[in-house]
Scaffold this motif. Structure first.
Motif, PDB file in Angstrom:
ATOM      1  N   LEU A 329       0.826  -1.212   0.000  1.00 22.03           N
ATOM      2  CA  LEU A 329       0.000   0.000   0.000  1.00 22.03           C
ATOM      3  C   LEU A 329       0.860   1.262   0.000  1.00 22.03           C
ATOM      4  N   ASN A 330       2.153   1.088   0.289  1.00 23.80           N
ATOM      5  CA  ASN A 330       3.074   2.234   0.285  1.00 23.80           C
ATOM      6  C   ASN A 330       2.623   3.357   1.201  1.00 23.80           C
ATOM      7  N   ILE A 331       2.329   2.980   2.429  1.00 26.51           N
ATOM      8  CA  ILE A 331       1.855   3.982   3.375  1.00 26.51           C
ATOM      9  C   ILE A 331       3.014   4.380   4.278  1.00 26.51           C
ATOM     10  N   GLU A 332       3.128   5.673   4.482  1.00 29.06           N
ATOM     11  CA  GLU A 332       4.203   6.164   5.322  1.00 29.06           C
ATOM     12  C   GLU A 332       4.045   5.609   6.741  1.00 29.06           C
ATOM     13  N   GLY A 333       5.141   5.179   7.328  1.00 30.37           N
ATOM     14  CA  GLY A 333       5.093   4.676   8.696  1.00 30.37           C
ATOM     15  C   GLY A 333       4.933   3.171   8.758  1.00 30.37           C
ATOM     16  N   ILE A 334       4.665   2.543   7.606  1.00 31.31           N
ATOM     17  CA  ILE A 334       4.523   1.083   7.599  1.00 31.31           C
ATOM     18  C   ILE A 334       5.585   0.496   6.682  1.00 31.31           C
ATOM     19  N   GLN A 335       6.467  -0.270   7.279  1.00 28.01           N
ATOM     20  CA  GLN A 335       7.556  -0.791   6.465  1.00 28.01           C
ATOM     21  C   GLN A 335       7.588  -2.318   6.500  1.00 28.01           C
ATOM     22  N   CYS A 336       8.228  -2.849   5.485  1.00 26.52           N
ATOM     23  CA  CYS A 336       8.417  -4.287   5.422  1.00 26.52           C
ATOM     24  C   CYS A 336       9.898  -4.505   5.182  1.00 26.52           C
ATOM     25  N   ARG A 337      10.553  -5.188   6.104  1.00 31.40           N
ATOM     26  CA  ARG A 337      11.993  -5.362   5.949  1.00 31.40           C
ATOM     27  C   ARG A 337      12.334  -6.636   5.186  1.00 31.40           C
ATOM     28  N   VAL A 338      11.341  -7.491   5.065  1.00 32.14           N
ATOM     29  CA  VAL A 338      11.628  -8.796   4.457  1.00 32.14           C
ATOM     30  C   VAL A 338      10.685  -9.043   3.290  1.00 32.14           C
ATOM     31  N   HIS A 339      11.006 -10.033   2.468  1.00 35.71           N
ATOM     32  CA  HIS A 339      10.075 -10.429   1.416  1.00 35.71           C
ATOM     33  C   HIS A 339       8.963 -11.245   2.043  1.00 35.71           C
ATOM     34  N   THR A 340       7.777 -11.108   1.493  1.00 32.89           N
ATOM     35  CA  THR A 340       6.646 -11.877   2.006  1.00 32.89           C
ATOM     36  C   THR A 340       5.979 -12.578   0.817  1.00 32.89           C
ATOM     37  N   PRO A 341       6.682 -13.574   0.256  1.00 34.68           N
ATOM     38  CA  PRO A 341       6.177 -14.200  -0.971  1.00 34.68           C
ATOM     39  C   PRO A 341       4.815 -14.866  -0.809  1.00 34.68           C
ATOM     40  N   ARG A 342       4.541 -15.447   0.357  1.00 37.49           N
ATOM     41  CA  ARG A 342       3.239 -16.130   0.506  1.00 37.49           C
ATOM     42  C   ARG A 342       2.112 -15.111   0.513  1.00 37.49           C
ATOM     43  N   ALA A 343       2.313 -14.033   1.252  1.00 37.95           N
ATOM     44  CA  ALA A 343       1.291 -12.978   1.271  1.00 37.95           C
ATOM     45  C   ALA A 343       1.055 -12.478  -0.151  1.00 37.95           C
ATOM     46  N   HIS A 344       2.146 -12.384  -0.908  1.00 38.37           N
ATOM     47  CA  HIS A 344       2.027 -11.834  -2.258  1.00 38.37           C
ATOM     48  C   HIS A 344       1.396 -12.791  -3.267  1.00 38.37           C
ATOM     49  N   THR A 345       1.499 -14.095  -3.055  1.00 35.78           N
ATOM     50  CA  THR A 345       0.782 -14.988  -3.975  1.00 35.78           C
ATOM     51  C   THR A 345      -0.671 -15.115  -3.543  1.00 35.78           C
ATOM     52  N   LEU A 346      -0.890 -15.196  -2.224  1.00 36.24           N
ATOM     53  CA  LEU A 346      -2.243 -15.428  -1.728  1.00 36.24           C
ATOM     54  C   LEU A 346      -3.251 -14.415  -2.237  1.00 36.24           C
ATOM     55  N   TYR A 347      -2.924 -13.142  -2.100  1.00 38.24           N
ATOM     56  CA  TYR A 347      -3.968 -12.152  -2.355  1.00 38.24           C
ATOM     57  C   TYR A 347      -4.424 -12.169  -3.806  1.00 38.24           C
ATOM     58  N   GLN A 348      -3.532 -12.599  -4.709  1.00 32.70           N
ATOM     59  CA  GLN A 348      -3.914 -12.620  -6.127  1.00 32.70           C
ATOM     60  C   GLN A 348      -4.766 -13.826  -6.475  1.00 32.70           C
ATOM     61  N   ARG A 349      -4.747 -14.816  -5.593  1.00 30.24           N
ATOM     62  CA  ARG A 349      -5.399 -16.082  -5.926  1.00 30.24           C
ATOM     63  C   ARG A 349      -6.646 -16.335  -5.080  1.00 30.24           C
ATOM     64  N   ALA A 350      -7.087 -15.301  -4.346  1.00 32.37           N
ATOM     65  CA  ALA A 350      -8.158 -15.546  -3.377  1.00 32.37           C
ATOM     66  C   ALA A 350      -9.292 -14.540  -3.487  1.00 32.37           C
ATOM     67  N   VAL A 351     -10.475 -15.005  -3.186  1.00 31.32           N
ATOM     68  CA  VAL A 351     -11.634 -14.111  -3.047  1.00 31.32           C
ATOM     69  C   VAL A 351     -12.452 -14.525  -1.823  1.00 31.32           C
ATOM     70  N   ASN A 352     -13.065 -13.522  -1.199  1.00 30.69           N
ATOM     71  CA  ASN A 352     -13.996 -13.773  -0.095  1.00 30.69           C
ATOM     72  C   ASN A 352     -15.387 -13.973  -0.677  1.00 30.69           C
ATOM     73  N   LEU A 353     -16.099 -14.943  -0.144  1.00 28.83           N
ATOM     74  CA  LEU A 353     -17.429 -15.256  -0.666  1.00 28.83           C
ATOM     75  C   LEU A 353     -18.528 -14.616   0.189  1.00 28.83           C
ATOM     76  N   PRO A 354     -19.673 -14.344  -0.434  1.00 25.52           N
ATOM     77  CA  PRO A 354     -20.790 -13.781   0.330  1.00 25.52           C
ATOM     78  C   PRO A 354     -21.197 -14.740   1.445  1.00 25.52           C
ATOM     79  N   SER A 355     -21.436 -14.210   2.628  1.00 27.27           N
ATOM     80  CA  SER A 355     -21.815 -15.096   3.736  1.00 27.27           C
ATOM     81  C   SER A 355     -22.728 -14.365   4.703  1.00 27.27           C
ATOM     82  N   TYR A 356     -23.629 -13.551   4.151  1.00 24.33           N
ATOM     83  CA  TYR A 356     -24.524 -12.820   5.053  1.00 24.33           C
ATOM     84  C   TYR A 356     -25.454 -13.791   5.758  1.00 24.33           C
ATOM     85  N   HIS A 357     -25.812 -13.428   6.989  1.00 20.64           N
ATOM     86  CA  HIS A 357     -26.758 -14.262   7.732  1.00 20.64           C
ATOM     87  C   HIS A 357     -28.021 -14.386   6.878  1.00 20.64           C
TER      88      HIS A 357
END
Ligand SMILES: *Cc1c(COP(=O)(O)O)cnc(C)c1O
Length: 375
Positions: A329-357
């Motif tokens: 998100l490139n937000i000031e004050g939030i840094q990542c010092r390491v690579h996060t390959p799993r986080a980076h593959t997951l978000y592209q391959r996932a969707v949340n499904l509707p689950s309203y009561h």
């Protein structure tokens, strides 16, 4: 006029509001003033404590506020570091930044999408003060390993259980295991007060500090009126919100069971493609509250998330993107010092499904049908 009737819109979330919520809210609006102005709040806090099995609960205006006050009361401040997963909603990181501390983002586990304990341990520095265990979409962090790491390095283990009401780790409810826990009752969550949250802890001293903070710095037992002992916060839940919350807590077992039933309907409807997708796990000795059923398409498949979301949209289905890696998100004050390959593959391959009561089995079938096509 079109002959074909328009398909119903399938909402991703929508609260379950019955006559009970309406009755309590109406009563609070009519009578919950003056000497009665805390009655539903006190009752809500008691119901929540009993449900979770904790000593103390303080109702708040949001989950973010509960996290903010708890972290402030632990003395988290400038130059301290708090470790959390890179796949997350910004609300978990924001209070750390508000306090002048640094969110340190690390990678997540491939199956739970929650903090990878090995990555946590590798990220610890002399400035690390706390680990923030966010139970994503109801999935549980590995609390035993994280507790052991926290203990070994003298760190606080905090639980952001905003999405995890109904989730249980080895007999203990999410939110009841850390030095403190925070929940959210935003309109999208399993139980709601419109906006709202709660701070919970078993630590008497921490509870007293947050209680003072939550009351604009006025200590319990201070006999002088309008006499704060320090600058505090104003993150209180109103009595009208708490009235709705009381009704939701009286129905908590039904609401959690409802979320679990929705997940299980999706699981059955997607059984034929179960070798091509992963869903929220429920590991041995745990229960998942399944706030948000999520499908991750396995990485050996070609998958176009935006195409699926478009297909959802054309069928009047609300789909939701998995959280983005916060480090992107490139937000000031939030840094990542390491690579996060799993986080980076997951978000592209996932969707949340509707689950309203109250989602119907036909609606679940409509959603599952599209997912099967894409898988
Ligand atoms: C919803 C949510 C929050 C914030 O709760 P609010 O009540 O919106 O402030 C914090 N953390 C997580 C993981 C959430 O899902």
């Amino acid at each position: 006029m079109s002959i074909e009737t328009e398909k119903s819109r399938i909402y991703y979330t929508k609260p379950s509001i019955t006559d009970l919520e309406i009755h309590y809210a109406t009563d609070a609006a009519a009578n919950g003033w003056g000497e009665h102005c805390y009655e539903y709040i006190d009752r809500f806090e008691r119901l929540f404590r009993e449900h979770l099995g904790v000593q103390h609960a303080i109702a708040t205006s949001s989950g973010t506020g509960a996290l903010h006050m708890g972290m402030a009361a632990l003395g988290i401040g400038p130059d301290d570091e708090v470790i959390l997963g890179d796949i997350n909603w910004i609300a978990s990181a924001a209070p750390i930044v508000h306090l002048g501390a640094k969110p340190i983002l690390v990678d997540v586990l491939p199956d739970t999408w929650c903090l990878d304990p090995a990555a946590v341990e590798a990220a610890i520095t002399p400035r690390t003060k706390a680990i923030l265990a966010v139970h994503l979409y109801g999935n549980l962090c590995d609390m035993d390993t994280l507790s052991a790491i926290a203990q070994k390095h003298g760190l606080y283990l905090i639980e952001d259980a905003a999405e995890a009401i109904g989730s249980i780790w080895h007999g203990r409810r999410a939110g009841s295991m850390g030095v403190f826990g925070a929940f959210s009752f935003h309109g999208t969550k399993t139980i709601t007060t419109g906006e709202g949250g709660v701070f919970v802890t078993d630590d008497d001293a921490l509870y007293e500090r947050v209680l003072t903070l939550s009351n604009h710095g006025r200590a319990r037992g201070e006999s002088r009126q309008f006499w704060p002992e320090r600058v505090g916060f104003k993150y209180k839940m109103s009595n009208v919100q708490a009235a709705i919350g009381c009704a939701q807590m009286e129905r908590i077992d039904e609401l959690i069971a409802g979320k679990r039933a929705i997940f299980s309907m999706y699981q059955n409807a997607l059984a034929s493609v179960s070798d091509r997708i992963a869903m929220n796990p429920e590991n041995v000795a745990t229960q998942n509250g399944y706030w948000m059923p999520t499908v991750v398409f396995l990485s050996n498949l070609t998958f176009d998330r935006d195409a699926l979301l478009l297909a959802f949209k054309e069928d009047r289905i609300d789909g939701r993107v998995f959280f983005w890696p916060i480090s992107d998100l490139n937000i000031e004050g939030i840094q990542c010092r390491v690579h996060t390959p799993r986080a980076h593959t997951l978000y592209q391959r996932a969707v949340n499904l509707p689950s309203y009561h109250n989602i119907t089995s036909d609606e679940i079938e409509r959603v599952a049908n599209l997912i099967r096509e894409f898988a």
